[in-house]
Scaffold this active site. Sequence first.
Site, PDB file in Angstrom:
ATOM      1  N   ARG A 198       0.857  -1.187   0.000  1.00  0.00           N
ATOM      2  CA  ARG A 198       0.000   0.000   0.000  1.00  0.00           C
ATOM      3  C   ARG A 198       0.892   1.236   0.000  1.00  0.00           C
ATOM      4  NH1 ARG A 198      -3.615  -2.455  -1.628  1.00  0.00           N
ATOM      5  NH2 ARG A 198      -5.686  -2.789  -0.762  1.00  0.00           N
ATOM      6  N   GLU A 252      -3.950   7.450  -4.512  1.00  0.00           N
ATOM      7  CA  GLU A 252      -4.280   6.986  -5.868  1.00  0.00           C
ATOM      8  C   GLU A 252      -5.605   7.586  -6.318  1.00  0.00           C
ATOM      9  OE1 GLU A 252      -4.131   2.712  -5.694  1.00  0.00           O
ATOM     10  OE2 GLU A 252      -2.092   2.757  -4.906  1.00  0.00           O
ATOM     11  N   HIS A 283      -1.225   0.576 -10.073  1.00  0.00           N
ATOM     12  CA  HIS A 283      -1.848  -0.415  -9.184  1.00  0.00           C
ATOM     13  C   HIS A 283      -2.438  -1.597  -9.978  1.00  0.00           C
ATOM     14  CE1 HIS A 283      -3.863  -0.915  -4.980  1.00  0.00           C
ATOM     15  NE2 HIS A 283      -3.613  -2.087  -5.537  1.00  0.00           N
TER      16      HIS A 283
HETATM   17  C1  GLV Z   1      -5.205  -4.961  -4.036  1.00  0.00           C
HETATM   18  O1  GLV Z   1      -4.557  -3.976  -3.845  1.00  0.00           O
HETATM   19  C2  GLV Z   1      -5.742  -5.799  -3.000  1.00  0.00           C
HETATM   20  O2  GLV Z   1      -5.676  -5.407  -1.830  1.00  0.00           O
HETATM   21  O3  GLV Z   1      -6.242  -6.878  -3.319  1.00  0.00           O
END
Ligand code: GLV
Length: 324
Positions: free
Chosen positions: A233, A262, A280
């Site tokens: 993250r 984001e 991402h």
């Molecule tokens: C993606 O970022 C997830 O947490 O699955």
Amino acid sequence: MALADILVLGRMNALVEEELPKHFTIHRIGREDVASLDPALGERITAIAGGAHVPVDAELLGKLPNLEIVANFGVGYDSVDARLCGEKGICVTNTPEVLSEEVADTALGLMLMTVRELGAAERHLRAGKWVSEGPYPLTRASLQNRTLGILGLGRIGKAIARRAEAFGMDIHYHGRTRQDDVAYTYHDTLTGLAEAVDTLMVVAPGGASTKGIVNAEVLSALGPEGIVINVGRGTVIDEPALVKALQDGTILSAGLDVFEKEPQVPAELIAMDNVVLLPHVGSASHLTRNRMGQLVVDNLLGWFNDGRPVTPVAETPFTRRKQG
Ligand code: GLV
């Protein structure tokens, strides 16, 4: 008859969008609709399906007095106040396992791109510079002899470690506890891990306990050959400290799939050629997103049909729905 009235937060994966209306009455809200949510609707809602588009926080939970389950699309559920859900007896589920190998593949790709400057080399070719200026310069870094430090050796971290072993990397890790089932070198502090390695792979989940833990001190411990990869993250890294460390040569480079705010990415990062930036996409293939979507649906059907969630999170270890 519909099993329940369900609140869908933002737009979901196509499989979820197709499956949920077969079983549930769908109500959809975006972040801007929370404050004005109709109290009569709020009373009817017993389930939420969603990703990170709308935070499931005290404000939203306060408007849903009969909520029983939050089925989060994603393994990370930092946008859900799971501790508060636990206190209120609301079950939270996520989508573990089904994405681990995909995210690990992406992590290795991002690490290779960053270490060997593959994005910049491709830009060199596309810009016609191979012809006009000659070969792309030799890369300062090589994966050979690099030591990998994994922050967060969970399921995804272990899938990354297995791949990195095949690349001949020596592997170290830091997390809350030493794990007896792995032979990798454990460090009980993050700074200690950063001192021992030159490549830091961030896989840790978001949330208050990890906010900004990859800070200026950790980056400085990583050193001038240091490379940071983040597939966990964005909030885990102190982003301004990272920008500064990249600008002043405290570390060599970074490969980032996740960011603090984001989809906003700091202009300073976009301007740097020694940084690889992905939007991402860790788990973003049709195959894996559909597996995650199916798990969201299975958790909701498991709850309302059989009284059992499939993958409840640690903060809400509820294995049975209280009926009536
Ligand atoms: C993606 O970022 C997830 O947490 O699955």
